[in-house]
Scaffold this active site. Sequence first.
Site, short mmCIF file in Angstrom:
data_model
loop_
_atom_site.label_atom_id
_atom_site.label_comp_id
_atom_site.label_asym_id
_atom_site.label_seq_id
_atom_site.Cartn_x
_atom_site.Cartn_y
_atom_site.Cartn_z
N TYR A 26 0.81 -1.23 0.00
CA TYR A 26 0.00 0.00 0.00
C TYR A 26 0.84 1.27 0.00
O TYR A 26 0.30 2.34 0.24
CB TYR A 26 -0.86 0.06 1.28
CG TYR A 26 -1.71 -1.13 1.60
CD1 TYR A 26 -2.68 -1.59 0.72
CD2 TYR A 26 -1.58 -1.78 2.83
CE1 TYR A 26 -3.48 -2.67 1.04
CE2 TYR A 26 -2.39 -2.86 3.17
CZ TYR A 26 -3.33 -3.30 2.27
OH TYR A 26 -4.11 -4.35 2.61
N CYS A 75 14.52 -11.32 -1.78
CA CYS A 75 14.96 -11.10 -3.14
C CYS A 75 13.85 -10.48 -3.99
O CYS A 75 13.31 -11.12 -4.89
CB CYS A 75 15.43 -12.41 -3.75
SG CYS A 75 16.76 -13.10 -2.78
#
Length: 417
Positions: A305, A344
């Site tokens: 968000y 990652c």
Amino acid sequence: MLTKEKFIELSQKYSTPLYVYDFDIIKDNVNAFKKAFCARKSIICYALKANSNLSVLKYLSLLDCGCDCVSINEVKRAILAGIPKYKIIYSGVGKSESDIKEALNLDILFINLESIEEMLKVEQIAKDMNKEARISIRVNPNIDAKTHPYISTGLKENKFGVDLDSAKKMYIYANNSKYLLPIGIHFHIGSQLLELEPLILSAKKVVELIWGLLALKVDLKFIDIGGGLGISYGNEEIIDLYSYAQGILSTLSGLDLTIICEPGRRIVGNAGSLVSSVLYEKQNENKRFCIIDAAMNDLIRPSLYSANHRVEFIKLALTNIEIPPLLLDSTPLHSRADIVGPICESGDYIAKNVEIPRMNSGDLVIIRDVGAYGFSMSSNYNSRFKCAEVAIIDSKDRLIRKRDDFNDLISNEIEFL
Ligand SMILES: *Cc1c(COP(=O)(O)O)cnc(C)c1O
């Protein structure tokens, strides 16, 4: 308010990353809702998805809260934690047949219906069980809650609820059904709301429908005004609970209805902190990074968000790492850095472009206001452990969830080779 010393002590006792919840703050938040609505019969049905730890729920049950659940497993959590069944409601757009069956068997207060198809399904199941299903209908008032699009739910393009006209028809149908008992009406227009007006406008629209239904002899007992009240993550001004309650109450004059409100974030959000440790500092050309041991699997709100959480720094490491002259970069360290996790993904960050001191391995970074949609949205992505959670009750710390171990990660997987 937890002190620096307490965070240091907890990080050493339980290791990091670690969620810490101050239960006194939760209590204050609940009491503020109770006080605001004290003029009317009301139930605070805490929205469990914000933070569903059993100890949090147990604590809320002792404060007389009910629960708003959005899956059957949330219903089971609430019951397990001691929330009375007559204070549990079950919402959500996609309940399966077995979910509905279980909910009817568990005899909770009511099921919130979100479509005509779902109502017919509930009726059929209730008939098969020879029961009368207590229901409420989630109305979508088509009002812009002015929040992030991912957490706006009260617009006609959102998947939630039914429009006012359909709701009216559904109530008439349900009222004539032997297996459906309409007792409530519900709206919830979004989360992290900072403006009162859309909430009051929604209530007005819903109350208009309630009066129309009364004329048709549909006599509801509950108005469920949803949740969605925002908290301050930085300098935002939040909705005053007294004005909120007064605004809602003023729409209800002349009606004898019990108010249900479903706050989630406003109950637990500011009670939680995520304590993490610095792993490394690094600088790639123009960009400085502070890599910590908490990541987007622990707290996804920044990545999902673009949420901004306040962060605080506690210097613990006694000495700066001495970098050999050969490896020393001539460019001075920037004062601003992105705080990122080990996952990652470039989207794995906790805070961007924040002013921080030179950090060393072992220093602490405290991420604030993560009690809601923090741990409950966490995952095992990158085969990382989910965090441990600690509660502070009467100034004492108690472990309320153990950190995962390797066996937790693999225990459901079946070897097929
Ligand atoms: C998520 C949700 C809530 C709680 O929202 P908050 O913004 O955490 O207060 C309340 N009701 C329903 C139906 C929800 O889905």
